[in-house]
Scaffold this motif. Sequence first.
Motif, PDB file in Angstrom:
ATOM      1  N   GLY A 157     -44.874  33.082   3.921  1.00 29.62           N
ATOM      2  CA  GLY A 157     -44.333  32.878   5.224  1.00 29.62           C
ATOM      3  C   GLY A 157     -42.952  33.139   5.064  1.00 29.62           C
ATOM      4  O   GLY A 157     -42.135  32.998   6.253  1.00 29.62           O
ATOM      5  N   GLN A 158     -42.105  33.420   3.953  1.00 26.03           N
ATOM      6  CA  GLN A 158     -40.986  33.726   3.945  1.00 26.03           C
ATOM      7  C   GLN A 158     -40.520  35.366   4.089  1.00 26.03           C
ATOM      8  O   GLN A 158     -39.417  35.645   3.856  1.00 26.03           O
ATOM      9  N   ALA A 159     -41.441  36.349   4.119  1.00 26.44           N
ATOM     10  CA  ALA A 159     -41.286  37.632   4.178  1.00 26.44           C
ATOM     11  C   ALA A 159     -40.110  37.937   5.245  1.00 26.44           C
ATOM     12  O   ALA A 159     -40.141  37.259   6.355  1.00 26.44           O
ATOM     13  N   VAL A 160     -39.235  38.668   5.143  1.00 31.03           N
ATOM     14  CA  VAL A 160     -38.223  39.189   5.973  1.00 31.03           C
ATOM     15  C   VAL A 160     -38.658  40.827   6.805  1.00 31.03           C
ATOM     16  O   VAL A 160     -38.906  41.625   5.736  1.00 31.03           O
ATOM     17  N   LEU A 161     -38.437  40.699   7.893  1.00 32.16           N
ATOM     18  CA  LEU A 161     -38.555  41.896   8.462  1.00 32.16           C
ATOM     19  C   LEU A 161     -37.483  42.834   8.401  1.00 32.16           C
ATOM     20  O   LEU A 161     -36.407  42.601   8.825  1.00 32.16           O
ATOM     21  N   THR A 172     -49.442  46.544  11.534  1.00 28.21           N
ATOM     22  CA  THR A 172     -48.935  45.126  11.390  1.00 28.21           C
ATOM     23  C   THR A 172     -47.453  45.194  11.250  1.00 28.21           C
ATOM     24  O   THR A 172     -46.757  44.288  12.251  1.00 28.21           O
ATOM     25  N   TYR A 173     -46.882  46.026  10.670  1.00 27.37           N
ATOM     26  CA  TYR A 173     -45.396  46.269  10.549  1.00 27.37           C
ATOM     27  C   TYR A 173     -44.956  46.394  12.259  1.00 27.37           C
ATOM     28  O   TYR A 173     -43.859  46.041  12.682  1.00 27.37           O
ATOM     29  N   LEU A 174     -45.571  47.522  12.664  1.00 25.52           N
ATOM     30  CA  LEU A 174     -45.286  48.200  14.114  1.00 25.52           C
ATOM     31  C   LEU A 174     -45.243  47.023  14.999  1.00 25.52           C
ATOM     32  O   LEU A 174     -44.201  47.047  15.768  1.00 25.52           O
ATOM     33  N   ASP A 232     -42.134  45.566  17.316  1.00 26.47           N
ATOM     34  CA  ASP A 232     -42.350  45.300  18.808  1.00 26.47           C
ATOM     35  C   ASP A 232     -41.821  43.917  19.033  1.00 26.47           C
ATOM     36  O   ASP A 232     -41.373  43.443  20.322  1.00 26.47           O
ATOM     37  N   GLU A 233     -42.723  42.979  18.508  1.00 27.87           N
ATOM     38  CA  GLU A 233     -42.325  41.692  18.850  1.00 27.87           C
ATOM     39  C   GLU A 233     -40.890  41.153  18.781  1.00 27.87           C
ATOM     40  O   GLU A 233     -40.252  40.398  19.694  1.00 27.87           O
ATOM     41  N   VAL A 234     -40.012  41.713  17.962  1.00 29.32           N
ATOM     42  CA  VAL A 234     -38.629  41.442  18.189  1.00 29.32           C
ATOM     43  C   VAL A 234     -37.881  42.319  18.775  1.00 29.32           C
ATOM     44  O   VAL A 234     -36.666  42.111  18.808  1.00 29.32           O
ATOM     45  N   GLY A 235     -38.342  43.279  19.569  1.00 30.77           N
ATOM     46  CA  GLY A 235     -37.797  44.396  20.545  1.00 30.77           C
ATOM     47  C   GLY A 235     -37.143  45.517  19.962  1.00 30.77           C
ATOM     48  O   GLY A 235     -36.465  46.036  20.234  1.00 30.77           O
ATOM     49  N   TYR A 236     -37.498  45.890  18.696  1.00 26.33           N
ATOM     50  CA  TYR A 236     -37.032  46.819  17.709  1.00 26.33           C
ATOM     51  C   TYR A 236     -37.633  48.257  18.275  1.00 26.33           C
ATOM     52  O   TYR A 236     -38.876  48.226  18.031  1.00 26.33           O
TER      53      TYR A 236
END
Length: 125
Positions: free
Chosen positions: A52-56, A107-109, A113-117
């Motif tokens: 759970g510590q992965a950085v986007l 999953t990455y895309l 999208d979730e963070v609006g990038y």
Amino acid sequence: MSADIPTPSAIRLHRKSRVLEVGWEDGTSFRLPCEYLRVFSPSAEVQGHGPGQAVLMIGKEKVNISAIEPVGHYAIKLVFDDKHDSGLFSWSYLHWLGSNYEENWNTYLGRLDEVGYKRKEVAPE
């Protein structure tokens, strides 16, 4: 290394298209974009130090690989042109990345999208 994971027979960087092509001794082959490899780097900087510590990672559309360094008979170290050079891509991890490319990438895309990038589509140079 697991007997289930083949050993690479060829590793080729296609700089213009920013793709790492990995051929395996079992005849399979994967074409892995440098951006994909960068955002899924096995380094603690990207994956964190625990679940759970992965950085986007964002803004890596133009990243390329500037060097590929062998590590024993089990991995390679990829040096990216954004100066990221930690994390060893073991044969098993590299094979997993290739085998699960579509699911991982989607999953990455979705996370972007979730963070609006909004990714910038980049043509090969």
